[in-house]
Design a protein around this motif. Structure first.
Motif, PDB file in Angstrom:
ATOM      1  N   ASN A  11       9.875 -41.888 -16.469  1.00 16.22           N
ATOM      2  CA  ASN A  11      11.195 -41.747 -15.866  1.00 16.22           C
ATOM      3  C   ASN A  11      11.098 -41.002 -14.532  1.00 16.22           C
ATOM      4  O   ASN A  11      11.725 -41.389 -13.540  1.00 16.22           O
ATOM      5  N   ALA A  12      10.317 -39.930 -14.497  1.00 16.56           N
ATOM      6  CA  ALA A  12      10.149 -39.157 -13.257  1.00 16.56           C
ATOM      7  C   ALA A  12       9.501 -40.000 -12.169  1.00 16.56           C
ATOM      8  O   ALA A  12       9.913 -39.955 -11.004  1.00 16.56           O
ATOM      9  N   ILE A  13       8.497 -40.781 -12.528  1.00 12.77           N
ATOM     10  CA  ILE A  13       7.821 -41.641 -11.546  1.00 12.77           C
ATOM     11  C   ILE A  13       8.790 -42.689 -11.003  1.00 12.77           C
ATOM     12  O   ILE A  13       8.849 -42.932  -9.787  1.00 12.77           O
ATOM     13  N   LEU A  14       9.570 -43.306 -11.888  1.00  9.34           N
ATOM     14  CA  LEU A  14      10.533 -44.325 -11.449  1.00  9.34           C
ATOM     15  C   LEU A  14      11.587 -43.729 -10.513  1.00  9.34           C
ATOM     16  O   LEU A  14      11.954 -44.350  -9.508  1.00  9.34           O
ATOM     17  N   ILE A  15      12.077 -42.537 -10.845  1.00 10.48           N
ATOM     18  CA  ILE A  15      13.061 -41.884  -9.977  1.00 10.48           C
ATOM     19  C   ILE A  15      12.443 -41.609  -8.614  1.00 10.48           C
ATOM     20  O   ILE A  15      13.075 -41.799  -7.572  1.00 10.48           O
ATOM     21  N   GLY A  16      11.184 -41.175  -8.610  1.00 10.81           N
ATOM     22  CA  GLY A  16      10.491 -40.944  -7.344  1.00 10.81           C
ATOM     23  C   GLY A  16      10.316 -42.225  -6.547  1.00 10.81           C
ATOM     24  O   GLY A  16      10.481 -42.238  -5.326  1.00 10.81           O
ATOM     25  N   THR A  26      13.387 -53.896  -3.104  1.00  7.59           N
ATOM     26  CA  THR A  26      12.650 -54.999  -3.722  1.00  7.59           C
ATOM     27  C   THR A  26      12.782 -55.001  -5.241  1.00  7.59           C
ATOM     28  O   THR A  26      13.010 -56.037  -5.854  1.00  7.59           O
ATOM     29  N   TYR A  27      12.650 -53.822  -5.845  1.00  7.46           N
ATOM     30  CA  TYR A  27      12.608 -53.739  -7.308  1.00  7.46           C
ATOM     31  C   TYR A  27      13.781 -52.956  -7.904  1.00  7.46           C
ATOM     32  O   TYR A  27      13.739 -52.576  -9.071  1.00  7.46           O
ATOM     33  N   GLY A  28      14.821 -52.727  -7.116  1.00 10.75           N
ATOM     34  CA  GLY A  28      15.952 -51.917  -7.556  1.00 10.75           C
ATOM     35  C   GLY A  28      16.571 -52.376  -8.860  1.00 10.75           C
ATOM     36  O   GLY A  28      16.889 -51.571  -9.733  1.00 10.75           O
ATOM     37  N   HIS A  29      16.724 -53.685  -9.003  1.00  7.49           N
ATOM     38  CA  HIS A  29      17.329 -54.228 -10.232  1.00  7.49           C
ATOM     39  C   HIS A  29      16.473 -53.879 -11.445  1.00  7.49           C
ATOM     40  O   HIS A  29      16.994 -53.450 -12.486  1.00  7.49           O
ATOM     41  N   TRP A  30      15.171 -54.079 -11.336  1.00  9.39           N
ATOM     42  CA  TRP A  30      14.269 -53.777 -12.448  1.00  9.39           C
ATOM     43  C   TRP A  30      14.225 -52.279 -12.730  1.00  9.39           C
ATOM     44  O   TRP A  30      14.167 -51.869 -13.898  1.00  9.39           O
ATOM     45  N   LEU A  31      14.244 -51.496 -11.686  1.00 10.02           N
ATOM     46  CA  LEU A  31      14.230 -50.040 -11.872  1.00 10.02           C
ATOM     47  C   LEU A  31      15.479 -49.579 -12.624  1.00 10.02           C
ATOM     48  O   LEU A  31      15.400 -48.693 -13.482  1.00 10.02           O
ATOM     49  N   THR A  84      26.407 -41.962  -7.368  1.00 13.03           N
ATOM     50  CA  THR A  84      25.536 -41.078  -6.600  1.00 13.03           C
ATOM     51  C   THR A  84      25.234 -39.809  -7.381  1.00 13.03           C
ATOM     52  O   THR A  84      24.094 -39.364  -7.432  1.00 13.03           O
ATOM     53  N   VAL A  85      26.251 -39.240  -8.017  1.00 13.18           N
ATOM     54  CA  VAL A  85      26.042 -38.038  -8.826  1.00 13.18           C
ATOM     55  C   VAL A  85      25.121 -38.367  -9.989  1.00 13.18           C
ATOM     56  O   VAL A  85      24.230 -37.587 -10.325  1.00 13.18           O
ATOM     57  N   LEU A  86      25.308 -39.525 -10.598  1.00 16.78           N
ATOM     58  CA  LEU A  86      24.455 -39.947 -11.699  1.00 16.78           C
ATOM     59  C   LEU A  86      23.007 -40.021 -11.254  1.00 16.78           C
ATOM     60  O   LEU A  86      22.111 -39.545 -11.942  1.00 16.78           O
ATOM     61  N   ARG A  87      22.784 -40.612 -10.095  1.00 23.10           N
ATOM     62  CA  ARG A  87      21.426 -40.757  -9.596  1.00 23.10           C
ATOM     63  C   ARG A  87      20.789 -39.387  -9.373  1.00 23.10           C
ATOM     64  O   ARG A  87      19.604 -39.210  -9.622  1.00 23.10           O
ATOM     65  N   ILE A  88      21.585 -38.426  -8.926  1.00 26.39           N
ATOM     66  CA  ILE A  88      21.051 -37.078  -8.726  1.00 26.39           C
ATOM     67  C   ILE A  88      20.778 -36.424 -10.075  1.00 26.39           C
ATOM     68  O   ILE A  88      19.730 -35.822 -10.291  1.00 26.39           O
ATOM     69  N   LEU A  89      21.715 -36.548 -11.015  1.00 26.48           N
ATOM     70  CA  LEU A  89      21.552 -35.917 -12.326  1.00 26.48           C
ATOM     71  C   LEU A  89      20.435 -36.550 -13.150  1.00 26.48           C
ATOM     72  O   LEU A  89      19.883 -35.908 -14.043  1.00 26.48           O
ATOM     73  N   ARG A  90      20.086 -37.796 -12.858  1.00 28.49           N
ATOM     74  CA  ARG A  90      18.985 -38.438 -13.564  1.00 28.49           C
ATOM     75  C   ARG A  90      17.694 -37.670 -13.361  1.00 28.49           C
ATOM     76  O   ARG A  90      16.835 -37.645 -14.241  1.00 28.49           O
ATOM     77  N   VAL A  91      17.564 -37.035 -12.213  1.00 30.16           N
ATOM     78  CA  VAL A  91      16.370 -36.240 -11.938  1.00 30.16           C
ATOM     79  C   VAL A  91      16.246 -35.114 -12.965  1.00 30.16           C
ATOM     80  O   VAL A  91      15.146 -34.722 -13.337  1.00 30.16           O
TER      81      VAL A  91
END
Length: 190
Positions: A11-16, A26-31, A84-91
């Motif tokens: 999960n950390a690698i994917l967020i990075g 390119t891979y946003g949908h899969w991510l 956007t908040v979700l994307r930040i909190l995912r970290v």
């Protein structure tokens, strides 16, 4: 346990990877699909831990369980306009490694136990900064008003000096050129 740790690392690698525009485009949908899958795996893990707990109260009295629960729950609650908040909190899900890996957990617990002592250290450092800030303002306000013109400018300058960011060339050398005895001030502060 090792599976959850591995998934947190993935999960950390994917967020990075999402921070790189080319990869995200390119891979946003899969991510996003993998991220949603990981969120549901973490959710199932929390539910299993909740069911396996002696009671709901026991689960929620353990600070690490509450920490994990809040992080995973935030992934489900913040949707729609809060993307956007979700994307930040995912970290923050990466921080779950702290509660899962015993050695990290011990380290954080030890740091939390030192917080009361850190208050005393901060008080001592604050006094130290204040004394040097007043001295710097009194001695060097006419030589370098941009650094020592007022007390708050002096304190900000001392913060720059203590971080060793351009303190010698940017702050000390111009003052040293005007007042050769100013070396003692900077050397003793450092």
């Amino acid at each position: 346990m090792n599976i959850i740790i591995s998934l947190i690392i993935i999960n950390a690698i994917l967020i990075g990877l999402e921070t790189y525009p080319q990869i995200a485009n390119t891979y946003g949908h899969w991510l996003m699909i993998i991220d949603a899958t990981l969120l549901w795996i973490f959710t199932v893990e929390i539910v299993i831990r909740l069911i396996g707990s002696t009671s709901i109260k026991a689960f929620f009295t353990d600070p690490w369980s509450v920490f994990d629960f809040v992080i995973v729950l935030s992934g489900h609650l913040l949707v729609g306009s809060y993307v956007t908040v979700l994307r930040i909190l995912r970290v923050l899900r990466v921080l779950r490694a702290i509660s899962i890996i015993p050695s990290l957990r011990k380290m954080v617990n030890a740091l939390l136990l030192t917080i009361p002592s850190m208050g005393t250290i901060l008080l001592l450092l604050g006094l130290f900064f204040y004394v040097y800030g007043v001295i710097g303002t009194l001695l060097y306000h006419s030589i370098a008003p941009e650094y020592f013109g007022t007390l708050h400018q002096s304190l900000l300058t001392l913060f720059q000096v203590i971080t060793l960011e351009s303190w010698a060339s940017g702050v000390m050398r111009p003052i040293l050129a005007e007042d050769p005895s100013s070396w003692w001030y900077f050397v003793t502060f450092i």
